[in-house]
Design a protein around this motif. Sequence first.
Motif, PDB file in Angstrom:
ATOM      1  N   ARG A 143       8.505  -0.549   7.544  1.00  0.00           N
ATOM      2  CA  ARG A 143       7.629  -0.784   6.411  1.00  0.00           C
ATOM      3  C   ARG A 143       7.382  -2.280   6.278  1.00  0.00           C
ATOM      4  NH1 ARG A 143       9.507   1.066   0.475  1.00  0.00           N
ATOM      5  NH2 ARG A 143       9.750   3.041   1.595  1.00  0.00           N
ATOM      6  N   TYR A 185       0.677   4.612   0.711  1.00  0.00           N
ATOM      7  CA  TYR A 185       1.820   4.813   1.590  1.00  0.00           C
ATOM      8  C   TYR A 185       1.540   5.787   2.734  1.00  0.00           C
ATOM      9  CZ  TYR A 185       2.598   8.545  -1.929  1.00  0.00           C
ATOM     10  OH  TYR A 185       2.454   9.591  -2.803  1.00  0.00           O
ATOM     11  N   ASN A 213       6.570   6.295   1.904  1.00  0.00           N
ATOM     12  CA  ASN A 213       7.152   6.676   0.611  1.00  0.00           C
ATOM     13  C   ASN A 213       8.473   7.408   0.839  1.00  0.00           C
ATOM     14  OD1 ASN A 213       7.284   6.942  -2.196  1.00  0.00           O
ATOM     15  ND2 ASN A 213       6.229   8.911  -2.165  1.00  0.00           N
TER      16      ASN A 213
END
Length: 240
Positions: A143, A185, A213
């Motif tokens: 991420r 996301y 997420n």
Amino acid sequence: MNVSKFLLAVSLFTIASCSSDDDKDVTGQQQIGETNGYQYVDLGLSVKWATCNVGATSPHETGNLYAWGEVSPKEEYLSTNYKYWTDIRNITKYCTDSSFGTVDNLATLTPEDDVVRMKMGGDWRMPTIKEINELCSLCTIKRDTLNNVPGISVTGPNGNNMFVPGGTYWQKSGYSNPIYNTMDYYGGFWAVDLCTKYEQRQTCAYAFHFNTNIKGSGVAYENNSTKIRYEGLACRGVIE
């Protein structure tokens, strides 16, 4: 290090943008090269990857979304406005099973339906699912954010990396009160290949799709991921 050596070291790395005359975005990628006006990064895989999605001018931009095999973006991505079927049991192109429609045995997009070829030109094309699976299997995916845009960084075996923004997947959710969304996301891009296996055959195509997420700051993604053909997804080019 003296000044001349420092300047030489700096010159070996440049900031990646999507075209040769756009250098405003700080991305952290090494710019490896450029062809036909678009930049690519070499991740140490079988193909080189464009630094941006189709329609984007910077790596953090979404670009345009497309249904699989279509070359124009739309306001909505629905089963009722998909180019290649009137319903999921009457597929008019890219069908290998007569129970789903007219069989043409096309299992990969033809050049005129490959939006990367059409928009980027030259030797650019959409990736195969095999090439996408290399990202999943051989790269480190984390991420990340770029210019306050959430997404992922993909770091190849050679240490080079590219950014893929979220918000690049459009779907209709809900039933009694549908919500049309491109949640930050969710993200990814299409492969050139039709899915002809499992219960999804004919109605889905392969794609790279991620979900950030995830509890603990993780990222969910997998090999051989598929999406329904009419849904909107970004596209990213590769070159050999």
